[in-house]
Design an enzyme around this catalytic site. Sequence first.
Site, mmCIF file in Angstrom:
data_model
loop_
_atom_site.group_PDB
_atom_site.id
_atom_site.type_symbol
_atom_site.label_atom_id
_atom_site.label_comp_id
_atom_site.label_asym_id
_atom_site.label_seq_id
_atom_site.Cartn_x
_atom_site.Cartn_y
_atom_site.Cartn_z
ATOM 1 N N TYR A 56 -33.164 35.764 -25.656
ATOM 2 C CA TYR A 56 -32.019 34.757 -25.007
ATOM 3 C C TYR A 56 -30.877 34.823 -25.717
ATOM 4 O O TYR A 56 -30.688 34.968 -26.814
ATOM 5 C CB TYR A 56 -32.490 33.498 -25.090
ATOM 6 C CG TYR A 56 -31.478 32.651 -24.448
ATOM 7 C CD1 TYR A 56 -31.076 32.535 -23.064
ATOM 8 C CD2 TYR A 56 -30.743 31.600 -25.263
ATOM 9 C CE1 TYR A 56 -30.016 31.792 -22.700
ATOM 10 C CE2 TYR A 56 -29.534 30.842 -24.845
ATOM 11 C CZ TYR A 56 -29.355 30.689 -23.627
ATOM 12 O OH TYR A 56 -28.264 30.154 -23.203
ATOM 13 N N HIS A 86 -16.475 30.251 -18.869
ATOM 14 C CA HIS A 86 -16.855 28.706 -19.555
ATOM 15 C C HIS A 86 -15.387 28.049 -19.854
ATOM 16 O O HIS A 86 -15.485 27.141 -20.207
ATOM 17 C CB HIS A 86 -17.839 28.909 -20.576
ATOM 18 C CG HIS A 86 -19.093 29.031 -20.265
ATOM 19 N ND1 HIS A 86 -19.557 30.290 -19.487
ATOM 20 C CD2 HIS A 86 -20.105 28.363 -20.775
ATOM 21 C CE1 HIS A 86 -20.731 30.035 -19.458
ATOM 22 N NE2 HIS A 86 -21.450 29.010 -20.167
ATOM 23 N N ASN A 199 -21.504 27.858 -28.149
ATOM 24 C CA ASN A 199 -22.637 26.860 -28.597
ATOM 25 C C ASN A 199 -21.997 26.021 -29.771
ATOM 26 O O ASN A 199 -21.401 26.790 -30.608
ATOM 27 C CB ASN A 199 -23.741 27.640 -28.869
ATOM 28 C CG ASN A 199 -24.802 27.463 -27.649
ATOM 29 O OD1 ASN A 199 -25.912 27.893 -27.749
ATOM 30 N ND2 ASN A 199 -24.338 26.622 -26.540
ATOM 31 N N TYR A 283 -13.152 -18.761 -38.935
ATOM 32 C CA TYR A 283 -13.916 -17.598 -39.450
ATOM 33 C C TYR A 283 -13.305 -16.216 -39.489
ATOM 34 O O TYR A 283 -13.266 -15.333 -40.523
ATOM 35 C CB TYR A 283 -15.033 -17.129 -38.588
ATOM 36 C CG TYR A 283 -15.937 -18.333 -38.223
ATOM 37 C CD1 TYR A 283 -16.038 -19.358 -38.952
ATOM 38 C CD2 TYR A 283 -16.950 -18.211 -37.365
ATOM 39 C CE1 TYR A 283 -17.097 -20.296 -38.795
ATOM 40 C CE2 TYR A 283 -18.000 -19.019 -36.991
ATOM 41 C CZ TYR A 283 -18.132 -20.035 -37.913
ATOM 42 O OH TYR A 283 -19.051 -21.126 -37.639
ATOM 43 N N ARG A 286 -12.189 -16.766 -43.361
ATOM 44 C CA ARG A 286 -13.220 -17.045 -44.273
ATOM 45 C C ARG A 286 -14.244 -15.844 -44.020
ATOM 46 O O ARG A 286 -14.811 -15.686 -45.402
ATOM 47 C CB ARG A 286 -13.852 -18.392 -43.717
ATOM 48 C CG ARG A 286 -14.805 -19.045 -44.803
ATOM 49 C CD ARG A 286 -15.511 -20.280 -44.565
ATOM 50 N NE ARG A 286 -15.315 -20.958 -43.266
ATOM 51 C CZ ARG A 286 -16.062 -21.699 -42.615
ATOM 52 N NH1 ARG A 286 -17.207 -21.686 -43.067
ATOM 53 N NH2 ARG A 286 -15.686 -22.193 -41.515
ATOM 54 N N PHE A 332 -27.440 22.472 -30.512
ATOM 55 C CA PHE A 332 -26.166 22.308 -29.721
ATOM 56 C C PHE A 332 -26.147 20.811 -29.025
ATOM 57 O O PHE A 332 -25.115 20.418 -28.809
ATOM 58 C CB PHE A 332 -26.052 22.982 -28.660
ATOM 59 C CG PHE A 332 -27.284 23.290 -27.910
ATOM 60 C CD1 PHE A 332 -27.483 22.259 -26.810
ATOM 61 C CD2 PHE A 332 -28.223 24.325 -27.766
ATOM 62 C CE1 PHE A 332 -28.588 22.434 -26.026
ATOM 63 C CE2 PHE A 332 -29.247 24.529 -26.876
ATOM 64 C CZ PHE A 332 -29.475 23.350 -26.148
ATOM 65 N N GLU A 417 -30.237 21.731 -17.956
ATOM 66 C CA GLU A 417 -29.605 20.835 -18.965
ATOM 67 C C GLU A 417 -29.694 19.567 -18.568
ATOM 68 O O GLU A 417 -28.639 19.121 -18.279
ATOM 69 C CB GLU A 417 -28.163 21.501 -19.459
ATOM 70 C CG GLU A 417 -28.436 22.887 -19.986
ATOM 71 C CD GLU A 417 -27.206 23.766 -19.818
ATOM 72 O OE1 GLU A 417 -26.004 23.186 -19.517
ATOM 73 O OE2 GLU A 417 -27.264 24.828 -20.221
#
Length: 515
Positions: A56, A86, A199, A283, A286, A332, A417
């Site tokens: 792959y 991409h 990646n 607060y 403090r 990834f 995915e």
Amino acid sequence: MNTQTVTLDPGHVNLALLRRIHAGGVQLQMAASTAEGLLAAQAAVQRIVDHDEVVYGINTGFGKLASTKIGSDHLAELQRNLVLSHSVGTGDPIDAAVVRLILATKAVSLARGHSGVRPALVEALLGLFNAGITPVIPCKGSVGASGDLAPLAHMACVLIGEGEAFTAEGERVSGREAMKRVGLEPIVLGPKEGLALLNGTQVSTAFALAGLFGAENVFASALMSGALSIEAIQGSIKPFDARIHAARGQAGQIAVAAAVRAALDGSAIIPSHPDCGRVQDPYSIRCIPQVMGACLDNLSHAARVLVIEANAASDNPLVFTDTGEVISGGNFHAEPVAFAADIIALAVSEIGAITERRLALLLDTGLSGLPPFLVHDGGLNSGFMIAQVTAAALAAENQCLANPSSVTSLPTSANQEDHVSMATYGGRRLQDMVRNTAVIVGIEAMAAVQGIELKRTPASLRSSKPVENEIARIRQKVAFMERDRYLAPDIEAMQQWALRADLPAALLDFLPSHA
């Protein structure tokens, strides 16, 4: 700007160096020891190609198309097509400071020797960095799993002579021209090199690191603005007694109490009102150690996660040269970064929230003992009334932005995915949150100095040296408000005061990237 060359030692790049990379003014070189591992991993990939093994990312399609084998005569085209297909980001270009972190951490990740790329690819990334060239990377389009694919593709485009980049002078040029200015020809990607570039979690991590560094700045500034408010209302220093915090044992709380005590050490105002009748402050005064201490602990935890990720081999598959194996996994997936970004967001939101409450306290004459809205002739003048409205609006906006992004997931790539981290958005939204909080902190500091000076006469007692230095610095930026005036420039100036990183060491030394 004077520059210093620093060496990146993958696996050992610390937060202080990452902060310097983000700030700019350094040149980078890779540790010489990385070359052997890079060459060994690249040779392992080449052996797979030579033996026509099906692995792959080397000679297959990607994602849902992983079962499609690609012939050896198309491997260069495969990697180039991956980068081009991409490059689908949208939105404004990522800030140059964040892109510097992306370039540096991508180089570090590849140089770990698990990606199977040539040393020349790492050197090209550092060449762009050292020439001040930053690829044009749209800020939107990554879900933070399968790596930051779209933004890293835009980065990789420049290496192959496509896309665009900004020069050090801010000129927008083509990727080919950017490579020419570094003295390089566009790279023809070898087997797996396009995938290795795309990646990884470097964009998510860079956004989160930038958010962390900004959070540290506004954290320290908020401690100073809080100290100014204590002096303005003549608040009690007793809640900062070290014994109280030791009795609880929370590390951040102990550190914050010590920092505020150090900032106020030497004040003549504090011992001047031991019997003023103020038993317990609200607060927001403090509980500064308890609230800001919890924020510090969260920032410290997020910093530990992010420095690991900045050094990580986070692409897929990974090459292991001891056995020659190339193993597919999921490094990834940016879930650790997503959680870290959400934790930083919580801290930044709370810094702004407690600061806004102190600002409101300063304007409330019943609680502060100061003139209403910190101005003479109230009614005719509104003073800081609407500046507090701005602070409240930004605090509310931060509370919305602090909702966790890491619990959001939409499947992609035909359900291959099927769970993603949304870390990229989680990190990106931190920049808006930090800027919002810087405005809130800046307004509080400006108001607190106004409050101090409303009580001050030539014979008045003075605060500590660090506090008086900040009063003087603030007065160089903004004037005392004698009557209503156009305040927007003052607020802008005070935002910049709150974003700076040169406060007294007592307020900085315990922060993650300073320690």
